[in-house]
Design an enzyme around this catalytic site. Structure first.
Site, PDB file in Angstrom:
ATOM      1  N   CYS A  58      31.031 -15.118  13.473  1.00  0.00           N
ATOM      2  CA  CYS A  58      32.337 -15.697  12.764  1.00  0.00           C
ATOM      3  C   CYS A  58      33.517 -14.965  13.546  1.00  0.00           C
ATOM      4  O   CYS A  58      33.849 -13.940  13.672  1.00  0.00           O
ATOM      5  CB  CYS A  58      32.336 -14.995  11.301  1.00  0.00           C
ATOM      6  N   ASP A 100      26.162 -25.467   3.931  1.00  0.00           N
ATOM      7  CA  ASP A 100      25.682 -24.478   4.408  1.00  0.00           C
ATOM      8  C   ASP A 100      24.456 -24.701   5.495  1.00  0.00           C
ATOM      9  O   ASP A 100      23.403 -25.066   4.935  1.00  0.00           O
ATOM     10  CB  ASP A 100      25.141 -23.037   3.604  1.00  0.00           C
ATOM     11  N   ARG A 159      23.076 -22.795   7.910  1.00  0.00           N
ATOM     12  CA  ARG A 159      22.530 -21.801   8.639  1.00  0.00           C
ATOM     13  C   ARG A 159      20.848 -21.493   8.127  1.00  0.00           C
ATOM     14  O   ARG A 159      20.589 -22.017   7.114  1.00  0.00           O
ATOM     15  CB  ARG A 159      22.998 -20.361   8.235  1.00  0.00           C
TER      16      ARG A 159
END
Length: 198
Positions: free
Chosen positions: A52, A125, A127
């Site tokens: 991030c 999401d 990921r």
């Protein structure tokens, strides 16, 4: 998953051994920071940290990522043993930096973090944590105490046969700037968070 480089990394938290990994058949690279002896040791304090840039580098208050990274490294240093996996390619829950900034613009218009991704035609999401499990296997980590609020991480490690002995809470301050973001993750993704009054 291939280990491509290793070196000592002195930090403000203490000295770690850094391991750079490359995902087979792709360009993604991940970094493991290891303190102390973790191979074949039970209940290794572990953090799977999604990249991030805005939170980790610039200290953005839109999320709690930077504060979770800092707290995780402090916990590992205090214990003198542990693993932090810095998972690249996870920026903006896997949508990339430019798209994350586009999602921020939608959030400024009233959309929550999930709605903003979906409005852009992107997954809420994207990921994956299979790579993290593979890295832990290479490091010979057999069981973990996981520093995380994300149930998806627990599920992935369990699926790969890496027992999570304990969830170590990362209680970072909820701020006006990130309260809606944190509450959305709690409501829509089932993340674990504490009420400040508990």
């Amino acid at each position: 998953m291939t280990l491509v480089a290793t070196a000592t990394l002195p930090t403000r938290y203490g000295t770690f051994t850094s391991y750079a990994f490359r995902v087979a058949g792709g360009d993604a690279e991940h970094l493991a920071l290891v303190m102390g002896d973790v191979a074949e040791q039970p209940s290794v304090l572990t953090r799977l940290h999604s990249e991030c840039l805005t939170g980790d580098v610039f200290g953005s208050y839109r999320c709690d990522c930077g504060e979770q990274l800092d707290l995780s490294l402090r916990y590992i240093a205090a214990e003198g043993r542990g693993v932090l996996l810095y998972l690249r390619g996870h920026e903006g829950r896997g949508i990339g930096l430019s798209n994350k900034i586009r999602a921020y613009a939608l959030q400024e218009q009233g959309r929550d973090t999930v709605e903003a991704n979906l409005d852009l035609g992107l997954p809420d999401d994207a990921r994956e944590y299979d790579s993290a499990a593979a890295i832990l296997r290479i490091l010979k980590v057999t069981s973990v105490r996981l520093m995380s609020n994300n149930p998806k991480k627990f599920d992935t490690l369990a699926r790969h046969g890496i027992p999570v002995c304990e969830r170590v809470a990362l209680a970072v301050p909820v701020r006006e700037e990130n309260e809606r973001y944190i509450r959305t993750k709690q409501l829509k993704f089932g993340h674990y968070y504490f009420d400040e009054n508990e």
